[in-house]
Design a protein around this motif. Structure first.
Motif: not given
Ligand SMILES: Cc1cc2nc3c(=O)[nH]c(=O)nc-3n(C[C@H](O)[C@H](O)[C@H](O)COP(=O)(O)OP(=O)(O)OC[C@H]3O[C@@H](n4cnc5c(N)ncnc54)[C@H](O)[C@@H]3O)c2cc1C
Length: 312
Positions: A172-180
């Protein structure tokens, strides 16, 4: 009194440098400033014959070995250093001053962790890791995650994302918002077991066996481990005081690759502070620094006539 070699930093590089210098018949002192960088890690991996050993055990044993050589230990931070080749002084936080003819800086780096999501810093080294080489095989075939602030699909990140798939059956690639990414890009990655999270990662919880990731949209996912790209700041304050050249891009202390001597004669640097990011590399550079500090002392101690003959 003056020591032959003063090592500042008692991690892997520093204790190895001390061992090599002491075995070279040098009178050695080491300033032990605190825990090593991987103190919160799940064992030291990638070290032959001691793979997975606890860092505390390894370093305790190393200090015990050094006692046999008469190495002197000082507890606390070295705060200031000054002097020139043959006559250096380090002032410690305790107020003590230690003198030596050669200095070895083995002060390591500081990991810079993102402040968010909640739980990331607390679980650093336990469920949150910076390096799959250090802790990846242990969670092989599990579901893994990476937290990468500002993550967006692009050619420069793909190799990195696929790298986690070498270890995990799903990533899972997660970020501080939706992954663009576009729908097509997401679908293409999903065929390879890589999911780009559509909601910001807010909180990481320890489940006892792994980590539970909580997202802004209320969803959650259980993973075996989460990786984050920590920045690293080399601990170069003492090197700056001495005028050692630093690498402009990385901030590491520049050293001669053959000897680990810095741009300041008589000052050596080893371990992460001089570049590298692994215990085995720190051992290698520590041994070089300790050995070449010893060789330099030996050359300087030769009778003048012998030195002159050698040059001719
Ligand atoms: C969570 C985690 C897990 C890791 N796991 C692994 C792994 O499994 N395998 C692997 O190969 N690598 C691993 N690493 C990397 C490894 O920790 C480093 O490469 C290694 O510690 C570098 O050794 P070093 O001697 O350069 O620095 P360190 O081991 O960090 O030692 C530097 C020492 O210098 C001291 N110091 C700093 N400033 C001063 C001062 N002014 N005065 C006195 N003392 C000072 C510090 O307190 C510290 O004790 C991991 C790193 C992290 C963060």
């Amino acid at each position: 009194m003056s020591y032959d070699v003063l090592v500042i930093g008692g991690g892997y590089a520093g204790l190895t440098a001390a061992l090599y210098a002491a075995r070279g018949m040098c009178l050695v002192a080491v300033v032990l400033g605190g825990p090593p960088r991987n103190a919160r890690g799940q064992g030291v991996h990638g070290l032959i014959s001691r793979d997975g050993a606890s860092s505390a055990d390894l370093l305790t044993q190393a200090r015990e070995e050094l006692c046999r050589y008469g190495v002197k230990f000082f507890d606390g931070q070295a705060e200031t250093v000054w002097g020139t080749n043959g006559d250096f002084t380090a002032a410690l936080g305790s107020g003590e001053e230690v003198k030596a003819r050669k200095l070895i800086l083995a002060t390591g780096v500081q990991d810079q962790l993102p402040e968010r999501p909640e739980g990331l810093r607390e679980l650093w080294g336990k469920r949150v890791h910076h390096c799959a080489h250090c802790y990846g095989w242990e969670v092989r075939d599990g579901v893994l995650a990476a937290y990468l602030p500002g993550a967006a699909y692009g050619p420069e990140v793909l190799s990195n994302w696929f790298y986690y798939r070498r270890y995990g059956r799903e990533v899972l690639i997660c970020s501080d918002g939706p992954v663009q990414a576009t729908d097509a890009e997401r679908a293409r990655l999903e065929e390879h077991g890589i999911t780009l999270c559509q909601s910001a990662l807010m909180h990481i919880e320890d489940t006892g066996e792994g980590a539970r990731l909580h997202f802004a949209d209320g969803s959650s996912a259980d993973v075996a481990a989460l990786y984050t790209g920590s920045g690293r700041t080399p601990n170069t304050e003492l090197a700056r005081q001495l005028g050692c050249e630093l690498n402009e891009q990385t901030g590491n202390i520049k050293v001669d690759p053959g000897t680990n001597e810095t741009s300041v004669p008589g000052v050596y640097a080893a371990g992460d502070v001089a570049g590298g990011n692994q215990v085995a590399l720190a051992l290698a550079s520590g041994s070089r620094a300790g050995m070449f500090a010893d060789f330099a002392l030996h050359e300087e101690e030769l009778p003048e006539w012998a030195r002159e003959m050698q040059v001719k």
